[in-house]
Design a protein around this motif. Structure first.
Motif, mmCIF file in Angstrom:
data_model
loop_
_atom_site.group_PDB
_atom_site.id
_atom_site.type_symbol
_atom_site.label_atom_id
_atom_site.label_comp_id
_atom_site.label_asym_id
_atom_site.label_seq_id
_atom_site.Cartn_x
_atom_site.Cartn_y
_atom_site.Cartn_z
ATOM 1 N N THR A 191 -7.421 85.604 -4.977
ATOM 2 C CA THR A 191 -7.136 86.743 -5.337
ATOM 3 C C THR A 191 -5.941 86.557 -6.279
ATOM 4 O O THR A 191 -5.845 87.109 -7.535
ATOM 5 N N ARG A 192 -4.881 86.006 -6.133
ATOM 6 C CA ARG A 192 -3.969 85.587 -6.919
ATOM 7 C C ARG A 192 -4.327 84.897 -8.231
ATOM 8 O O ARG A 192 -3.846 85.266 -9.166
ATOM 9 N N ARG A 193 -5.202 83.859 -8.135
ATOM 10 C CA ARG A 193 -5.941 83.164 -9.213
ATOM 11 C C ARG A 193 -6.449 84.072 -10.125
ATOM 12 O O ARG A 193 -6.238 83.955 -11.229
ATOM 13 N N GLN A 194 -7.308 84.886 -9.335
ATOM 14 C CA GLN A 194 -8.066 85.860 -10.424
ATOM 15 C C GLN A 194 -7.258 87.054 -11.217
ATOM 16 O O GLN A 194 -7.585 87.258 -12.116
ATOM 17 N N ILE A 195 -6.136 87.301 -10.290
ATOM 18 C CA ILE A 195 -5.124 88.344 -11.042
ATOM 19 C C ILE A 195 -4.494 87.530 -12.203
ATOM 20 O O ILE A 195 -4.477 88.227 -13.065
ATOM 21 N N LEU A 196 -4.167 86.442 -11.802
ATOM 22 C CA LEU A 196 -3.172 85.695 -13.005
ATOM 23 C C LEU A 196 -4.295 85.270 -14.233
ATOM 24 O O LEU A 196 -3.790 85.369 -15.371
ATOM 25 N N ALA A 197 -5.470 85.131 -13.956
ATOM 26 C CA ALA A 197 -6.531 84.614 -15.026
ATOM 27 C C ALA A 197 -6.685 86.187 -15.914
ATOM 28 O O ALA A 197 -6.768 86.278 -17.102
ATOM 29 N N ALA A 198 -7.005 87.236 -15.012
ATOM 30 C CA ALA A 198 -7.001 88.668 -15.655
ATOM 31 C C ALA A 198 -6.057 88.934 -16.433
ATOM 32 O O ALA A 198 -6.061 89.232 -17.824
ATOM 33 N N ALA A 199 -4.691 88.806 -15.900
ATOM 34 C CA ALA A 199 -3.499 89.241 -16.683
ATOM 35 C C ALA A 199 -3.129 88.396 -17.734
ATOM 36 O O ALA A 199 -2.700 88.835 -18.583
ATOM 37 N N MET A 237 -2.755 95.872 -4.544
ATOM 38 C CA MET A 237 -2.898 94.385 -4.360
ATOM 39 C C MET A 237 -2.110 93.604 -5.349
ATOM 40 O O MET A 237 -1.243 92.732 -5.012
ATOM 41 N N LEU A 238 -2.222 93.924 -6.704
ATOM 42 C CA LEU A 238 -1.408 93.606 -7.754
ATOM 43 C C LEU A 238 -0.074 93.789 -7.276
ATOM 44 O O LEU A 238 0.704 92.614 -7.499
#
Length: 185
Positions: free
Chosen positions: A8-16, A43-44
């Motif tokens: 989830t953290r990786r997905q957030i960082l990629a999207a951000a 979550m973010l």
């Protein structure tokens, strides 16, 4: 379905990373980042605290990736400039991210990752100048600024120049040669 916090953290960082590179800090929207990352805004905020905290995490990750790929060698600055050119040719979004960082972050806000890399590079340049391996015509900070500017010059040109730009290999060669000339080689 089991939760995977790291994923989830990786997905957030990629999207951000994409959102901040495209729109800057002020223009980025947390709801768009959450949607692309496949999570909710709560979550973010739980992971990063705020949009600014998320930008700090994104930019720190960018700096780490940049350093791993580009490296720095004070004794071979023309080759370093070529690697910087290559990196931003492959990753134009990262140059936009760095530009947003410079535009939207006040001088009082300093990320540890950026402070550390700047101190390392300036120290290495100062040592190379003291050893006579690099000309001392410019202070270390001026020299690094000039090299960075030369290496990213093609990427920061106005769009109207695109039609007149030579091939990538010619642009890269111009960057390397300009740094060689700056160093009297």
């Amino acid at each position: 379905m089991q939760r995977d916090a790291e994923r989830t953290r990786r997905q957030i960082l990629a999207a951000a990373t994409e959102e901040f590179a495209e729109r800057g800090i002020a223009g980025a929207r947390v709801d768009r980042i959450a949607t692309v990352a496949g999570c909710n805004k709560a979550m973010l905020y739980a992971y990063y605290g705020s949009k600014d905290g998320l930008f700090d995490a994104v930019f720190t990750a960018y700096v780490e990736l940049y350093l791993a790929e580009v490296g720095f060698d004070a004794e071979d600055l023309p080759t370093y400039a070529g690697r910087v050119f290559d990196y931003f040719e492959r990753n134009p979004g990262h140059l936009r991210l760095a530009t947003w960082y410079r535009l939207e972050r006040p001088a009082s806000t300093q990320l540890d990752a950026v402070v550390a890399v700047n101190a390392e590079r300036l120290g290495a340049l100062e040592e190379a100048q003291s050893a006579g391996e690099v000309p001392a015509d410019f202070s270390p900070v001026a020299l690094l600024s000039l090299i960075q500017s030369i290496a990213t010059s093609w990427s920061t040109m106005n769009p109207e120049y695109k039609a007149a730009q030579p091939a990538r290999a010619v642009r890269r060669q111009a960057v390397v040669k300009a740094v060689e000339m700056l160093l009297h080689r």
